[in-house]
Design a protein around this motif. Sequence first.
Motif, PDB file in Angstrom:
ATOM      1  N   ARG A  71      -0.300  -1.105   1.919  1.00 47.71           N
ATOM      2  CA  ARG A  71       0.437  -0.340   0.908  1.00 47.71           C
ATOM      3  C   ARG A  71       0.617   1.111   1.346  1.00 47.71           C
ATOM      4  O   ARG A  71       1.681   1.702   1.174  1.00 47.71           O
ATOM      5  CB  ARG A  71      -0.290  -0.408  -0.430  1.00 47.71           C
ATOM      6  N   ARG A  72      -0.437   1.670   1.910  1.00 49.45           N
ATOM      7  CA  ARG A  72      -0.355   3.077   2.345  1.00 49.45           C
ATOM      8  C   ARG A  72       0.690   3.265   3.413  1.00 49.45           C
ATOM      9  O   ARG A  72       1.504   4.196   3.360  1.00 49.45           O
ATOM     10  CB  ARG A  72      -1.730   3.524   2.855  1.00 49.45           C
ATOM     11  N   GLU A  73       0.716   2.352   4.405  1.00 49.23           N
ATOM     12  CA  GLU A  73       1.670   2.509   5.508  1.00 49.23           C
ATOM     13  C   GLU A  73       3.087   2.137   5.094  1.00 49.23           C
ATOM     14  O   GLU A  73       4.054   2.699   5.609  1.00 49.23           O
ATOM     15  CB  GLU A  73       1.203   1.695   6.714  1.00 49.23           C
ATOM     16  N   LEU A  74       3.231   1.210   4.145  1.00 50.15           N
ATOM     17  CA  LEU A  74       4.555   0.948   3.592  1.00 50.15           C
ATOM     18  C   LEU A  74       5.096   2.193   2.900  1.00 50.15           C
ATOM     19  O   LEU A  74       6.277   2.527   3.014  1.00 50.15           O
ATOM     20  CB  LEU A  74       4.494  -0.219   2.594  1.00 50.15           C
ATOM     21  N   LEU A  75       4.213   2.870   2.161  1.00 53.67           N
ATOM     22  CA  LEU A  75       4.630   4.096   1.486  1.00 53.67           C
ATOM     23  C   LEU A  75       5.053   5.153   2.500  1.00 53.67           C
ATOM     24  O   LEU A  75       6.082   5.819   2.330  1.00 53.67           O
ATOM     25  CB  LEU A  75       3.486   4.616   0.612  1.00 53.67           C
ATOM     26  N   ARG A  76       4.280   5.311   3.554  1.00 53.01           N
ATOM     27  CA  ARG A  76       4.622   6.299   4.589  1.00 53.01           C
ATOM     28  C   ARG A  76       6.017   6.000   5.169  1.00 53.01           C
ATOM     29  O   ARG A  76       6.855   6.899   5.321  1.00 53.01           O
ATOM     30  CB  ARG A  76       3.574   6.270   5.703  1.00 53.01           C
ATOM     31  N   THR A  77       6.267   4.727   5.458  1.00 54.04           N
ATOM     32  CA  THR A  77       7.550   4.343   6.033  1.00 54.04           C
ATOM     33  C   THR A  77       8.679   4.550   5.036  1.00 54.04           C
ATOM     34  O   THR A  77       9.773   5.019   5.399  1.00 54.04           O
ATOM     35  CB  THR A  77       7.498   2.873   6.481  1.00 54.04           C
ATOM     36  N   ALA A  78       8.434   4.202   3.765  1.00 60.23           N
ATOM     37  CA  ALA A  78       9.471   4.374   2.741  1.00 60.23           C
ATOM     38  C   ALA A  78       9.816   5.846   2.552  1.00 60.23           C
ATOM     39  O   ALA A  78      11.000   6.211   2.418  1.00 60.23           O
ATOM     40  CB  ALA A  78       8.999   3.766   1.425  1.00 60.23           C
ATOM     41  N   GLU A  99       6.236   4.345  -7.436  1.00 61.83           N
ATOM     42  CA  GLU A  99       5.155   3.478  -7.891  1.00 61.83           C
ATOM     43  C   GLU A  99       4.011   3.435  -6.891  1.00 61.83           C
ATOM     44  O   GLU A  99       2.843   3.449  -7.263  1.00 61.83           O
ATOM     45  CB  GLU A  99       5.708   2.075  -8.155  1.00 61.83           C
ATOM     46  N   LEU A 100       4.344   3.389  -5.595  1.00 60.00           N
ATOM     47  CA  LEU A 100       3.282   3.406  -4.587  1.00 60.00           C
ATOM     48  C   LEU A 100       2.587   4.759  -4.534  1.00 60.00           C
ATOM     49  O   LEU A 100       1.370   4.850  -4.339  1.00 60.00           O
ATOM     50  CB  LEU A 100       3.858   3.066  -3.215  1.00 60.00           C
ATOM     51  N   MET A 101       3.342   5.821  -4.714  1.00 58.71           N
ATOM     52  CA  MET A 101       2.756   7.161  -4.651  1.00 58.71           C
ATOM     53  C   MET A 101       1.790   7.388  -5.812  1.00 58.71           C
ATOM     54  O   MET A 101       0.800   8.115  -5.661  1.00 58.71           O
ATOM     55  CB  MET A 101       3.862   8.205  -4.637  1.00 58.71           C
ATOM     56  N   GLU A 102       2.051   6.789  -6.953  1.00 62.98           N
ATOM     57  CA  GLU A 102       1.114   6.919  -8.077  1.00 62.98           C
ATOM     58  C   GLU A 102      -0.241   6.325  -7.722  1.00 62.98           C
ATOM     59  O   GLU A 102      -1.278   6.799  -8.189  1.00 62.98           O
ATOM     60  CB  GLU A 102       1.687   6.233  -9.313  1.00 62.98           C
ATOM     61  N   TRP A 103      -0.243   5.265  -6.903  1.00 62.42           N
ATOM     62  CA  TRP A 103      -1.506   4.648  -6.484  1.00 62.42           C
ATOM     63  C   TRP A 103      -2.127   5.376  -5.300  1.00 62.42           C
ATOM     64  O   TRP A 103      -3.327   5.260  -5.060  1.00 62.42           O
ATOM     65  CB  TRP A 103      -1.259   3.180  -6.127  1.00 62.42           C
ATOM     66  N   THR A 104      -1.300   6.106  -4.562  1.00 59.86           N
ATOM     67  CA  THR A 104      -1.815   6.861  -3.408  1.00 59.86           C
ATOM     68  C   THR A 104      -1.319   8.292  -3.519  1.00 59.86           C
ATOM     69  O   THR A 104      -0.509   8.760  -2.707  1.00 59.86           O
ATOM     70  CB  THR A 104      -1.318   6.210  -2.090  1.00 59.86           C
TER      71      THR A 104
END
Length: 991
Positions: A660-667, A608-613
């Motif tokens: 959100r971007r850095e949460l995605l990177r960590t995930a 879901e985060l990757m769809e936004w980024t």
Amino acid sequence: MARPDGSVSLSALARLGFAELSAASSALDELSTLLDIPRATLLEGADAADPDAAVRSMLHVARRDAVPLQALWRHESARRTVWRVFGASTGLADFFVRHPAELQVLADPGDALPGPEELRRRLLDAVGAVDGRARSGDEHEVESLRIAYRRSLAQIAAIDLLHPAPADFIREVSAALADIAGAALEAALAVARARVSETVAADKVANAQLAVIGMGKAGARELNYVSDVDVIFVGGSTDESVLDEASAVDIATKLARETMRVLSGFEIEPPLWEVDAALRPEGKQGALVRSLSSHVAYYDRWAKSWEFQALLKARPLAGDEELGAAYIRQVQAKVWTSAARQDFVDSVQRMRERVTEHIDPEDAPYQIKLGSGGIRDIEFTVQLLQLVHGLTDETLRTRGTLESLDALVAGGYIGRAEASAFAEDYCRLRLMEHRLQLRELSRTHLMPRTDAGLRILARATGLAESGSAIWDRWESIRREVRDIHTRLFYRPLLSAVAGLPEEERTLSTEQAHDRLAAIGFRDPAGALRHIGALTSGLSRKATIQRHLMPVMVRWFADGSDPDYGLIAFRRISERLGDTPWFLRMLRDSAGAAESLTRLLSTSRFVGELMEWTPESVAWLDSPELLRPRSRAALDEEARAIQTRHSVLKDAVRSVRALRRRELLRTAMGAVLDVLTVEEVATALSDITQATIQSALRAVYRDVVEPEDDSLDFAIIAMGRFGGAELGFGSDADILFVYEPNDVESERASQLAAQIVAGLREHLTDHRVPLELDADLRPEGRNGPIVRTFDAYAEYYRRWSLSWEAQALLRARGIAGSNTLIGRFMTLADSVRYPAEVEQTGLREIKRIKARVEGERLPQGADPKRHLKLGPGTLSDVEWLVQIIQLEHAHRIPGLRTTSTLDALHVATTHDLMPEEQSAMLRDAWLLSSRLRSAITLLTGQTSDILPADRRQLDAIARILGYPDRSATALEEEYFRVTRRARRAFEALFYG
């Protein structure tokens, strides 16, 4: 009956919808004088979308010539009609100002709309046409035509505006508007024949054929009040022995140009609308008029897919009926075979996307016609389904959007509920469009941007009671239309199995369905649709996708949720569009494609985060890019955001995007095993700290005036946040503290409360929630949410309980005034690291721990599966470590840490617990933490309960690095580890 005088007071005018009360009252006085009609009588039937505009327009007419308006008021039934028309359309009102005598059309517009034959007769009579030729080609005929057109338009508008359910009347009104456009073209052609005959022999003009083919909304009989009329001109000769084809086309071209000039040229009476022939072969670069054979040759050899889509609605509109019918017969067969052309579906989908991409960003939220969720989404969806299925189903070969929807439902191509919603939304969007265009008789498709404009639209349509309500209705319709459009428009209608290996491309849909089901897809039909959408076409992108898809499908199937993984991949591919690096990286990188499939089929949180980024896919090319950025780097970027954005909302919006971007990177790093659980905890804590720091700076700047900037404010992290041990989905436990300094105390209290409110408001993120939890403050939820430093000091000196000293063990200053943070931490040290600990306090902590285990568990939850409060899980380890800190940190400085694992290590090295038990506790804490984060990564939701569902357990196990089908192994290890940790805890905690 005349109303009593009190009914026309200013308050009465307000109740009737007037906004400019004084001006309206003055205008009514003057109008009453000019017409010699009492004000109360004038207001009978005053039910108008914009009564202020209605009165102004009636006054303009009366100043020009009061008699026609006065005559209308003798008919009680006409009064409401006048108010409706003048209140809805200043454009028609301007027509009546120019021609007051034409007001007679409003005396009795009738209940039924005029039919096509009646409209054609009226307009041909207006130009004195005999055998298709006007009396003359002079300006008088043009003026007569335009006046007759607008007179009939006023009648159509009156009937429309008086209808009790105008949204349900859209089909009939749109058809009448198309019919009057056809009548105007016929009458204009009659004038054109008279004009051309002045320079060309009459017998040659008579033998030249010109058929006017209506396209778009005109062809489908679903025209707007004000719209370009799209046409194609076809020329020919009735007798080639008298007039050869080439000469006939030359004369037909002159007729076409004169026809366009009659309708669009500038004369005494304003133009009607533009006749747009841009849909002809070769567009504006092509000949204005072609012969039938030339048209056919073009469509056979050169036409693009969109041109066949445009021909879907083609209909003879005016001119030579026989030639028009022949044209339709010739091109219709080509229209209905066009869907078999290579890459047809993709080209239609891409054309719709291009329309959306070219909308001015400032207009996009207001676009009724072209924008996302607008009229075009409905039309494109219906047309694509028609063209694809109409190849074999002749019942779908219809023109109008609504009749085509009916046909698609009857044929089973669209569900009844979807079609019903589409039809209802279409009618309401068209009604809004009609009312907006009718207002000034202007070509517009934009929602009003003012409160007054929205209020008038609400009254004109009857779709809502207020301006804000009509906007909410519009947004609701947009969302529903976009949802249905996305589901229907992107169905892979061709090449359902295009992504299968070469030797299997002849598989039937059923065989491909079975193959996908066998390898783990729960919705193989949906998977087929997505594969078809990704791989159809001849573009380079589609070619690479075809090479990648067979192996990627297998990789998706290896994940826990291959269906979601595939749809997320499709969405990301569509978001990245034709970005050259994306597919090239997946094809050429050593492991990027496999890593992407693993991420998407394993973690909804990541997907879901990757769809936004979507640009985050690029990080997969290097493991280093998946490592967390340092706290200093995050702080530097956050400060740059604040410098760049002076407006609070803009600044915090950018900060949320950074988070959100850095949460995605960590995930991504966590799922791909680039990061350990400790690294994840540190990264998440750093990201949260940087977010709160930046938000506090922005809110403080917005709330605190320069004269109050001596106010100090700070935020203290507590709990797992204070220990830098956050997991995915963890709340941020905090305390708020301030120091007034030179600011008056009451003012300082108000400012501090505003800062807290601002932080909570602007840090709200519905995509990835960030909950600022202040429940660990003195007195818990019953205490004030923010206190002065002195209030904290006084409370801890006089009233603090043992659990509050325990809570302070995790306290860590993370944002705000460094001076205030330093003072608070000194205060906290005096409470949490006492020289001596009262045994009664320790007993109270142990009593509370036992009570928490029994009372805080969710009702019906299995205690053994609770990762935070269950036996041998997080709370056992943390409470044990904290009681050791309370007892020994005063004499052992190493225990003065907010980190659970660091304190556990120090306690072990100082022989406060055996190494074996310490290892058991550490293992249990780490496993419980990993499981909590894994649940959030898997589902995108936060939960403290280890699921019992085997499929979910297996998926969680995969995230933790277990082999496939390890649900039982994970569960058994969890119970074993926590059971041993519980024994160690009980021995050390309760002694």
